[in-house]
Design a protein around this motif. Sequence first.
Motif, PDB file in Angstrom:
ATOM      1  N   UNK A  61     -32.531 -20.536  33.730  1.00 44.01           N
ATOM      2  CA  UNK A  61     -33.716 -20.231  34.536  1.00 44.01           C
ATOM      3  C   UNK A  61     -34.122 -18.768  34.461  1.00 44.01           C
ATOM      4  N   UNK A  62     -33.262 -17.923  33.917  1.00 45.47           N
ATOM      5  CA  UNK A  62     -33.567 -16.501  33.792  1.00 45.47           C
ATOM      6  C   UNK A  62     -33.965 -16.099  32.381  1.00 45.47           C
ATOM      7  N   UNK A  63     -33.937 -17.049  31.452  1.00 46.01           N
ATOM      8  CA  UNK A  63     -34.122 -16.703  30.039  1.00 46.01           C
ATOM      9  C   UNK A  63     -35.474 -16.037  29.770  1.00 46.01           C
ATOM     10  N   UNK A  64     -36.541 -16.547  30.393  1.00 39.53           N
ATOM     11  CA  UNK A  64     -37.858 -15.965  30.166  1.00 39.53           C
ATOM     12  C   UNK A  64     -37.924 -14.515  30.609  1.00 39.53           C
ATOM     13  N   UNK A  65     -37.406 -14.268  31.796  1.00 37.81           N
ATOM     14  CA  UNK A  65     -37.386 -12.894  32.303  1.00 37.81           C
ATOM     15  C   UNK A  65     -36.524 -11.995  31.425  1.00 37.81           C
ATOM     16  N   UNK A  66     -35.344 -12.481  31.029  1.00 40.80           N
ATOM     17  CA  UNK A  66     -34.424 -11.669  30.231  1.00 40.80           C
ATOM     18  C   UNK A  66     -35.052 -11.316  28.884  1.00 40.80           C
ATOM     19  N   UNK A  67     -35.735 -12.269  28.264  1.00 37.97           N
ATOM     20  CA  UNK A  67     -36.384 -11.987  26.974  1.00 37.97           C
ATOM     21  C   UNK A  67     -37.442 -10.905  27.127  1.00 37.97           C
ATOM     22  N   UNK A  75     -31.993 -14.055  22.635  1.00 38.01           N
ATOM     23  CA  UNK A  75     -31.514 -14.474  23.948  1.00 38.01           C
ATOM     24  C   UNK A  75     -31.333 -15.987  23.959  1.00 38.01           C
ATOM     25  N   UNK A  76     -30.132 -16.442  24.271  1.00 37.72           N
ATOM     26  CA  UNK A  76     -29.814 -17.872  24.265  1.00 37.72           C
ATOM     27  C   UNK A  76     -29.425 -18.326  25.669  1.00 37.72           C
ATOM     28  N   UNK A  77     -30.168 -19.281  26.249  1.00 41.61           N
ATOM     29  CA  UNK A  77     -29.838 -19.739  27.600  1.00 41.61           C
ATOM     30  C   UNK A  77     -28.758 -20.817  27.578  1.00 41.61           C
ATOM     31  N   UNK A  78     -28.115 -21.001  28.727  1.00 39.80           N
ATOM     32  CA  UNK A  78     -27.166 -22.105  28.900  1.00 39.80           C
ATOM     33  C   UNK A  78     -27.372 -22.708  30.283  1.00 39.80           C
ATOM     34  N   UNK A  79     -26.903 -23.951  30.452  1.00 41.74           N
ATOM     35  CA  UNK A  79     -26.997 -24.636  31.730  1.00 41.74           C
ATOM     36  C   UNK A  79     -25.611 -24.742  32.348  1.00 41.74           C
ATOM     37  N   UNK A  80     -25.489 -24.202  33.539  1.00 40.14           N
ATOM     38  CA  UNK A  80     -24.235 -24.258  34.290  1.00 40.14           C
ATOM     39  C   UNK A  80     -24.275 -25.494  35.206  1.00 40.14           C
ATOM     40  N   UNK A  81     -23.182 -26.267  35.350  1.00 42.61           N
ATOM     41  CA  UNK A  81     -21.797 -25.946  34.951  1.00 42.61           C
ATOM     42  C   UNK A  81     -21.387 -26.514  33.589  1.00 42.61           C
ATOM     43  N   UNK A  82     -22.326 -27.174  32.893  1.00 40.50           N
ATOM     44  CA  UNK A  82     -21.955 -27.700  31.584  1.00 40.50           C
ATOM     45  C   UNK A  82     -21.433 -26.595  30.683  1.00 40.50           C
ATOM     46  N   UNK A  83     -22.064 -25.457  30.751  1.00 40.47           N
ATOM     47  CA  UNK A  83     -21.626 -24.307  29.970  1.00 40.47           C
ATOM     48  C   UNK A  83     -21.561 -23.078  30.865  1.00 40.47           C
TER      49      UNK A  83
END
Length: 389
Positions: A61-67, A75-83
């Motif tokens: 959910x933060x990937x857009x802001x971080x980029x 920048x590679x996002x992940x979904x918690x808790x799967x990753x």
Amino acid sequence: MKELVPGRIAALQENLRDMDLDAAMIYDRENLIYFTGIDDLEGGALAVPARGEPELFCLWMEAGYIRQASGILNVTPYQFPKDSQSTMMGAWLKTRNWRSPRLGFTRYFISLKDYQCLLAAAPDMQVCDIAAVCYELRSVKAPEEIRRMRQAGKALAAGMRAAARAVRPGILETEVLAEAEYAMAKAGSMGSSFRMQVLTHSRQLALHPYASRTPIEDNGPVVIHLGASCEGYTAKMCRTVFLGNPKPESLRIYEALKGAQQAAVKALRPGVTCGEVYAKAAAYIAGQGYEKSWVMEHIGYGVGIRQSEFYPIISKDSPTILRENMVVDLLLPTIFIPGAGGPRITDTILIGKRGVEFLTEFPADPMPGKAALCNLSTQETTVYKEEYL
């Protein structure tokens, strides 16, 4: 500060190649701030190969802001808790297919889960410490870093003024600190990076005490050591308030420390070694007759993202050479004489080409506590109110 990130990454990669390392694996908040250019990344991790593009992992959910905000392109996002950042860094390492990879870590900041995921990806990996490398890279400040530290220093002045106003016999150390924290927050501080100190005299000879629910004692020094931050960058300052009728020896010790700080500050300039700066302070202390009670061999550290960074260290015989735009704190140790010692002073100081700049501007003279105003002359009371209150 994202425009600074490519140069910072390139400098880190040059160090990795010099150390014959394959990659740096960065998990800690401090180095993520420095190597990504953002100060509000949580759950992130950064993989920096010795050659090639780094990759930053973050919550989806933060990937857009971080980029948009960081200086990292990949920048590679992940979904918690799967990753998690741990599993993503492990997967990144596995795709490298390196044989016996040599990986650099900042030794203070890696969890067991981080290590386990890397070990599963590369059971034959070798690990090396790059903490000193990172501290050295961070030691010379850019103009924007200095601006943020100046703002933190202004907040500290507000906090110190509020603390001096609040100190009186019987008030709790934590109550004084609460007044300082409120004033600093109103002045722009985003919090301290260490456990701050308001210390009554009987608690001042411990090495790492912090404000407690101990009542302030009358007729003695009260140490106030505060920290503030602005957008990830810190400053710190220490002063001593004297209540009632303190022992003359305690006042003399504070004056000796103030003189030692002044002697050391005069030596702060590019090209001078940290050992030379320490020697100036030590010589002044010896001249005051306190050489045997001056037991600390470290009187200052770099200041930046962390309140005490381990490059440079102002220490005895250190060959580290000071450089323009380094920021250091100077001088926290006290004189260790039971019953009299304990007063302290420190400031955050920028080393410039032609001189120094105190990023913490506040009077260094011994401060009389509010309860001691009745012992001052009318003129002294006016000066006290103008400078401290």
